[in-house]
Design a protein around this motif. Structure first.
Motif, PDB file in Angstrom:
ATOM      1  N   ALA A  58       0.840  -1.200   0.000  1.00  0.00           N
ATOM      2  CA  ALA A  58       0.000   0.000   0.000  1.00  0.00           C
ATOM      3  C   ALA A  58       0.874   1.248   0.000  1.00  0.00           C
ATOM      4  O   ALA A  58       1.737   1.410   0.858  1.00  0.00           O
ATOM      5  CB  ALA A  58      -0.916  -0.006   1.209  1.00  0.00           C
ATOM      6  N   ASP A  59       0.638   2.119  -0.963  1.00  0.00           N
ATOM      7  CA  ASP A  59       1.413   3.358  -1.066  1.00  0.00           C
ATOM      8  C   ASP A  59       0.478   4.477  -1.516  1.00  0.00           C
ATOM      9  O   ASP A  59       0.139   4.566  -2.706  1.00  0.00           O
ATOM     10  CB  ASP A  59       2.570   3.191  -2.046  1.00  0.00           C
ATOM     11  CG  ASP A  59       3.436   4.447  -2.120  1.00  0.00           C
ATOM     12  OD1 ASP A  59       3.244   5.350  -1.281  1.00  0.00           O
ATOM     13  OD2 ASP A  59       4.284   4.525  -3.032  1.00  0.00           O
ATOM     14  N   PRO A  60       0.026   5.334  -0.611  1.00  0.00           N
ATOM     15  CA  PRO A  60      -0.911   6.395  -1.003  1.00  0.00           C
ATOM     16  C   PRO A  60      -0.265   7.571  -1.724  1.00  0.00           C
ATOM     17  O   PRO A  60      -0.983   8.406  -2.285  1.00  0.00           O
ATOM     18  CB  PRO A  60      -1.493   6.845   0.339  1.00  0.00           C
ATOM     19  CG  PRO A  60      -0.431   6.536   1.338  1.00  0.00           C
ATOM     20  CD  PRO A  60       0.280   5.313   0.839  1.00  0.00           C
ATOM     21  N   ALA A  61       1.073   7.665  -1.732  1.00  0.00           N
ATOM     22  CA  ALA A  61       1.728   8.852  -2.319  1.00  0.00           C
ATOM     23  C   ALA A  61       1.348   9.077  -3.782  1.00  0.00           C
ATOM     24  O   ALA A  61       1.025  10.214  -4.169  1.00  0.00           O
ATOM     25  CB  ALA A  61       3.244   8.739  -2.159  1.00  0.00           C
ATOM     26  N   PRO A  62       1.379   8.048  -4.660  1.00  0.00           N
ATOM     27  CA  PRO A  62       0.981   8.298  -6.054  1.00  0.00           C
ATOM     28  C   PRO A  62      -0.457   8.774  -6.186  1.00  0.00           C
ATOM     29  O   PRO A  62      -0.778   9.592  -7.040  1.00  0.00           O
ATOM     30  CB  PRO A  62       1.185   6.929  -6.725  1.00  0.00           C
ATOM     31  CG  PRO A  62       2.168   6.213  -5.862  1.00  0.00           C
ATOM     32  CD  PRO A  62       1.880   6.659  -4.477  1.00  0.00           C
ATOM     33  N   ARG A  63      -1.327   8.261  -5.325  1.00  0.00           N
ATOM     34  CA  ARG A  63      -2.723   8.696  -5.369  1.00  0.00           C
ATOM     35  C   ARG A  63      -2.858  10.164  -4.971  1.00  0.00           C
ATOM     36  O   ARG A  63      -3.674  10.907  -5.530  1.00  0.00           O
ATOM     37  CB  ARG A  63      -3.556   7.837  -4.422  1.00  0.00           C
ATOM     38  CG  ARG A  63      -3.713   6.397  -4.874  1.00  0.00           C
ATOM     39  CD  ARG A  63      -4.564   6.302  -6.110  1.00  0.00           C
ATOM     40  NE  ARG A  63      -4.925   4.930  -6.429  1.00  0.00           N
ATOM     41  CZ  ARG A  63      -5.687   4.574  -7.442  1.00  0.00           C
ATOM     42  NH1 ARG A  63      -6.176   5.512  -8.244  1.00  0.00           N
ATOM     43  NH2 ARG A  63      -5.963   3.321  -7.674  1.00  0.00           N
ATOM     44  N   VAL A  64      -2.053  10.582  -3.996  1.00  0.00           N
ATOM     45  CA  VAL A  64      -2.092  11.992  -3.586  1.00  0.00           C
ATOM     46  C   VAL A  64      -1.620  12.890  -4.728  1.00  0.00           C
ATOM     47  O   VAL A  64      -2.201  13.950  -4.990  1.00  0.00           O
ATOM     48  CB  VAL A  64      -1.237  12.209  -2.327  1.00  0.00           C
ATOM     49  CG1 VAL A  64      -1.138  13.689  -1.998  1.00  0.00           C
ATOM     50  CG2 VAL A  64      -1.826  11.447  -1.144  1.00  0.00           C
ATOM     51  N   ALA A  65      -0.557  12.465  -5.423  1.00  0.00           N
ATOM     52  CA  ALA A  65      -0.082  13.243  -6.571  1.00  0.00           C
ATOM     53  C   ALA A  65      -1.157  13.320  -7.649  1.00  0.00           C
ATOM     54  O   ALA A  65      -1.365  14.370  -8.277  1.00  0.00           O
ATOM     55  CB  ALA A  65       1.195  12.602  -7.131  1.00  0.00           C
ATOM     56  N   GLU A  66      -1.860  12.207  -7.868  1.00  0.00           N
ATOM     57  CA  GLU A  66      -2.955  12.208  -8.843  1.00  0.00           C
ATOM     58  C   GLU A  66      -4.068  13.148  -8.408  1.00  0.00           C
ATOM     59  O   GLU A  66      -4.645  13.879  -9.227  1.00  0.00           O
ATOM     60  CB  GLU A  66      -3.495  10.788  -9.010  1.00  0.00           C
ATOM     61  CG  GLU A  66      -4.654  10.680  -9.998  1.00  0.00           C
ATOM     62  CD  GLU A  66      -5.249   9.292 -10.035  1.00  0.00           C
ATOM     63  OE1 GLU A  66      -6.233   9.096 -10.777  1.00  0.00           O
ATOM     64  OE2 GLU A  66      -4.759   8.405  -9.305  1.00  0.00           O
ATOM     65  N   LEU A  67      -4.371  13.154  -7.119  1.00  0.00           N
ATOM     66  CA  LEU A  67      -5.414  14.042  -6.609  1.00  0.00           C
ATOM     67  C   LEU A  67      -5.042  15.502  -6.814  1.00  0.00           C
ATOM     68  O   LEU A  67      -5.896  16.321  -7.202  1.00  0.00           O
ATOM     69  CB  LEU A  67      -5.651  13.750  -5.127  1.00  0.00           C
ATOM     70  CG  LEU A  67      -6.681  14.638  -4.423  1.00  0.00           C
ATOM     71  CD1 LEU A  67      -8.055  14.487  -5.073  1.00  0.00           C
ATOM     72  CD2 LEU A  67      -6.749  14.310  -2.928  1.00  0.00           C
ATOM     73  N   GLU A  68      -3.789  15.848  -6.557  1.00  0.00           N
ATOM     74  CA  GLU A  68      -3.359  17.234  -6.752  1.00  0.00           C
ATOM     75  C   GLU A  68      -3.543  17.655  -8.213  1.00  0.00           C
ATOM     76  O   GLU A  68      -3.994  18.762  -8.509  1.00  0.00           O
ATOM     77  CB  GLU A  68      -1.894  17.401  -6.342  1.00  0.00           C
ATOM     78  CG  GLU A  68      -1.619  17.160  -4.863  1.00  0.00           C
ATOM     79  CD  GLU A  68      -2.212  18.234  -3.977  1.00  0.00           C
ATOM     80  OE1 GLU A  68      -2.662  19.270  -4.496  1.00  0.00           O
ATOM     81  OE2 GLU A  68      -2.236  18.026  -2.752  1.00  0.00           O
ATOM     82  N   ALA A  69      -3.171  16.754  -9.143  1.00  0.00           N
ATOM     83  CA  ALA A  69      -3.327  17.070 -10.567  1.00  0.00           C
ATOM     84  C   ALA A  69      -4.801  17.208 -10.938  1.00  0.00           C
ATOM     85  O   ALA A  69      -5.185  18.102 -11.712  1.00  0.00           O
ATOM     86  CB  ALA A  69      -2.656  15.986 -11.413  1.00  0.00           C
TER      87      ALA A  69
END
Length: 510
Positions: A374-385
């Motif tokens: 589980a790694d939420p960091a890529p999802r957070v970057a996607e959310l920012e975009a």
């Protein structure tokens, strides 16, 4: 919940935060790369036209290449001369034929927009081809001067590539968020890139004769303004706002030129310093303020014309007039030719952002539960975009010139609540990254309620809010942030549902 948002005028003059100093690095590398390319062109004996052509080629290498991987970026940079040099040759052969040259320029602009259907690489190559024809008009390239300018392009692309991938490739060390792709648009004229290609062609065909009426030498400014207004927009509302900001930035830049570049009388050293500062401004403000970027572009153009000994007050006025002509062409095109309403995209982008909020919370909860993958960091970057894209599509509704007051307030409320979701998600991810954090059984229930709130906004039964039950008082950080996300999502239902037409299936529209 108290909703606060910075006023439009404040957002225009107060720069946003720069996490990780990414924009500062982007701008600093841009200045370094362009300065190195111009210096290399100077060492091989290029005149002002060659220096301007080389500098523009380097700017496009450092500015427009947005492939998601470094390897993909390198391939795109290698392809740029293959696309740009034939266009430069065509411009040279058409020198002295303004009508034919103008029509070819419009055709290249339409094809450049159509190429966006192939993603970031298509967009980059289309922009490079268009700007090669544009700079050929500035340099008045002829078959006799063509070889020299081709050398300038090749040298500048090579030098800029060395800076981008060798001396300062910060992309290798920093995770780069992939820009979100537009919602699927069908085939034929239902595809957005096809519709935009038709719109750009129509807009440029309008601005072309008007530009010629204003100036037989600088007509290409109007066509260029029309083309660039359509970059990174999808709806008629976005295009209208972008055209307004381009005109505003150009006017402010021209006024600044009266007190900054015009008194220099083309003096080499101070003009070069002004040009360098303007380049920094273009790169630094590109992602945050189109108005400020256009101000910087206008100052850069004035510095170049000053170095060429062509800058005067009449040229500043002409720059504004040609930009107005270009913006008028863009406005007419989006209003009359295959218009795409702002509503058509608000719904899709808001849905994606809300779904991404749920994905972020799910990944963070899995991380807290001890799942190794589980790694939420890529999802957070996607959310920012995605949130950046939502702000852009909703921008026409929150613009000060928009007359629908109630709708403008609802749109602002949606943006505030989405930002609240993003803040809570970022805090949740920080908690999940703590090695001391451990799983709590209540996290699963909280994540389920977040999912229920998302379904209430985006699912087929969106008209009915899900009852979320009593909020138990908790002290744990992760659970508190999940409750914050839940509250913001539930609050989102009110402004979204208030803008629904009767009988609509989903409130995800502003």
């Amino acid at each position: 919940m108290v909703l606060t948002q910075r006023k439009p005028w404040a957002r225009a003059f107060v720069p946003p935060a720069d996490p990780g100093l990414v924009r500062l690095r982007f701008a600093s590398r841009g200045v370094l790369g362009i300065a190195a390319a111009v210096a290399a062109c100077g060492l091989i004996g290029q005149d002002i036209a060659g220096l301007a052509t080389g500098g523009l080629a380097a700017l496009l290498v450092l500015f427009t290449v947005t492939d998601p991987t470094v390897r993909g970026q390198a391939v795109t940079v290698a392809l740029q001369p293959l696309v740009g040099l034939p266009v430069l040759a065509a411009a040279a052969l058409l020198h002295g034929r303004p009508v034919t040259g103008g029509l070819v320029f419009v055709a290249i602009g339409g094809l450049g927009v159509y190429a966006r259907r192939w993603g970031p690489r298509g967009h980059t190559l289309g922009a490079f081809a268009f700007m090669c024809f544009f700079v050929a008009q500035f340099g008045r390239v002829t078959p006799a001067t063509l070889p020299s300018l081709c050398v300038a392009v090749l040298v500048s692309v090579a030098v800029a590539a060395v800076v981008r991938f060798g001396l300062w490739c910060y992309e290798r060390r920093l995770p780069q968020p992939v820009p979100p792709t537009p919602p699927a648009g069908g085939t034929g004229l239902r595809r957005i890139t096809t519709r935009q290609a038709v719109q750009v062609t129509a807009g440029c065909l309008f601005s072309l004769p008007v530009g010629h009426l204003l100036s037989h030498e600088r007509w290409y400014w109007a066509v260029g303004a029309t083309w660039w207004i359509f970059v990174n927009v999808t709806s008629r509302g976005e295009t209208a706002v972008r055209g307004f900001r381009r005109v505003l930035g150009t006017c402010l830049g021209a006024l600044l030129g009266l007190v900054l570049t015009l008194p220099l009388h083309g003096a080499p050293v101070p003009s070069a310093v002004v040009a360098a500062v303007a380049v920094f401004g273009i790169f630094y403000t590109a992602q945050t303020s189109y108005t400020w970027m256009m101000l910087s572009v206008t100052v850069l153009a004035q510095a170049l014309y000053g170095l060429a000994g062509l800058l005067d007050g009449h040229l500043l006025v002409l720059r504004v007039a040609e930009t107005l002509a270009g913006a008028a062409g863009a406005w007419l095109a989006v209003l009359l030719v295959l218009p795409v309403t702002t509503h058509a995209f608000n719904d899709a982008w808001i849905r994606r952002a809300v779904r991404c909020v749920h994905a972020c919370t799910t990944e963070a909860a899995a991380r807290l539960a001890g799942h190794p993958g589980a790694d939420p960091a890529p999802r957070v970057a996607e959310l920012e975009a995605l949130l950046a894209q939502v702000r852009k599509t909703v921008a026409p509704l929150v613009h000060p010139l928009y007359l629908g007051r109630e709708r403008r307030e609802r749109a602002r409320q949606v943006l505030v609540l989405l930002d609240e979701c993003a803040r809570e998600v970022r805090a949740l991810v920080s908690v999940a990254a703590d090695p001391e954090a451990s799983h709590d059984a209540r996290l699963a229930a909280a994540c389920w309620r977040v999912e229920a709130a998302v379904e209430a906004l985006t699912g087929p039964a969106a008209g009915r809010l899900v009852e979320t039950g009593r909020r138990e008082a908790v002290a744990e950080g992760a659970l508190a942030h999940l409750h914050g996300v839940e509250r913001a999502l539930v609050a989102l239902a009110e402004p979204l549902r208030a803008s629904m037409p009767a009988g609509a299936a989903t409130p995800a529209r502003v």
